[in-house]
Design a protein around this motif. Structure first.
Motif, PDB file in Angstrom:
ATOM      1  N   PHE A   1       0.869  -0.892  -0.487  1.00 52.11           N
ATOM      2  CA  PHE A   1       0.016   0.296   0.276  1.00 52.11           C
ATOM      3  C   PHE A   1       0.671   1.483   0.453  1.00 52.11           C
ATOM      4  O   PHE A   1       0.611   2.333  -0.866  1.00 52.11           O
ATOM      5  N   GLU A   2       1.938   1.131   0.891  1.00 52.16           N
ATOM      6  CA  GLU A   2       2.827   2.415   0.994  1.00 52.16           C
ATOM      7  C   GLU A   2       3.206   2.661  -0.466  1.00 52.16           C
ATOM      8  O   GLU A   2       4.198   3.700  -0.348  1.00 52.16           O
ATOM      9  N   ASN A   3       3.823   1.969  -0.975  1.00 53.57           N
ATOM     10  CA  ASN A   3       4.363   1.479  -2.307  1.00 53.57           C
ATOM     11  C   ASN A   3       4.234   1.687  -3.227  1.00 53.57           C
ATOM     12  O   ASN A   3       5.774   1.784  -4.161  1.00 53.57           O
ATOM     13  N   TYR A   4       3.379   1.408  -3.825  1.00 48.12           N
ATOM     14  CA  TYR A   4       2.767   1.045  -5.270  1.00 48.12           C
ATOM     15  C   TYR A   4       1.474   1.216  -4.807  1.00 48.12           C
ATOM     16  O   TYR A   4       0.453   1.503  -4.026  1.00 48.12           O
TER      17      TYR A   4
ATOM     18  N   ALA B   1       0.733  -1.459 -10.304  1.00 46.37           N
ATOM     19  CA  ALA B   1       2.498  -0.292 -10.293  1.00 46.37           C
ATOM     20  C   ALA B   1       2.784  -1.521  -9.812  1.00 46.37           C
ATOM     21  O   ALA B   1       4.131  -1.698 -10.096  1.00 46.37           O
ATOM     22  N   CYS B   2       2.084  -2.190  -8.874  1.00 48.57           N
ATOM     23  CA  CYS B   2       2.888  -3.757  -9.171  1.00 48.57           C
ATOM     24  C   CYS B   2       3.916  -4.537  -9.712  1.00 48.57           C
ATOM     25  O   CYS B   2       2.893  -4.550 -11.090  1.00 48.57           O
ATOM     26  N   PRO B   3       4.736  -4.646  -9.200  1.00 47.51           N
ATOM     27  CA  PRO B   3       5.704  -5.635 -10.959  1.00 47.51           C
ATOM     28  C   PRO B   3       4.621  -6.947 -10.926  1.00 47.51           C
ATOM     29  O   PRO B   3       3.962  -7.278  -9.873  1.00 47.51           O
ATOM     30  N   ALA B   4       5.583  -7.910 -11.709  1.00 42.87           N
ATOM     31  CA  ALA B   4       5.074  -9.399 -11.618  1.00 42.87           C
ATOM     32  C   ALA B   4       5.384  -9.982 -11.062  1.00 42.87           C
ATOM     33  O   ALA B   4       6.222  -9.374  -9.362  1.00 42.87           O
TER      34      ALA B   4
END
Length: 152
Positions: free
Chosen positions: A9-12, A17-20
């Motif tokens: 939650f804090e980083n994306y 936006a999350c990678p695979a």
């Protein structure tokens, strides 16, 4: 697992936006998370995606009525978690389809009753996964744990 969910939650900014999964796993390992916790978190998120897909039809119809909890749901969630879900719903933050997703994801964890701190993270992740607008005061409530400390 919950630390990983808060980390995401804090980083994306958005779930997209999350990678695979494999890249995300490497990043989480590099951030210091344990493989077992990573597997649990990714499995939980996969379940979230499946539940969300099943609830798409519900989201398109207006919900009226009252949610009655089954005995198994009440035993798993507990009165504190159910009360918080009702609070989010009455505040207009959690429409009925998202409420059902929160309940499903809370039922998927191995804790009975679900602590309020963990339920807040579950609700936060459901709202995040839907890219829902979250009022700042509600966001603060979701990010505060029971001791008044910020989760992030």
């Amino acid at each position: 697992m919950y630390d990983i969910l808060v980390y995401l939650f804090e980083n994306y900014y958005t779930p997209q936006a999350c990678p695979a999964a494999d890249v995300l796993t490497r990043r989480l390992v590099a951030a210091g998370f344990e493989h077992e916790d990573i597997d649990d978190a990714l499995g939980w998120l996969y379940g979230l995606a499946e539940t969300t897909e099943r609830c798409v039809e519900l989201a398109q119809s207006p919900a009226t009525g009252t949610r009655v909890y089954a005995d198994t749901e009440y035993a798993q969630l507990g009165s504190e978690a159910i009360g918080f879900v009702a609070f989010l719903e009455s505040a207009g933050v959690l429409p009925a389809p998202l409420r059902e997703i929160v309940i499903d994801r809370a039922m998927a964890i191995d804790e009975s009753p679900v602590s309020l701190e963990k339920l807040k993270i579950i609700a936060l992740m459901v709202l995040w996964s839907q890219e829902a607008e979250i009022d700042n005061l509600v966001l603060e409530e979701l990010l505060d744990d029971e001791g008044g400390r910020r989760l992030h």
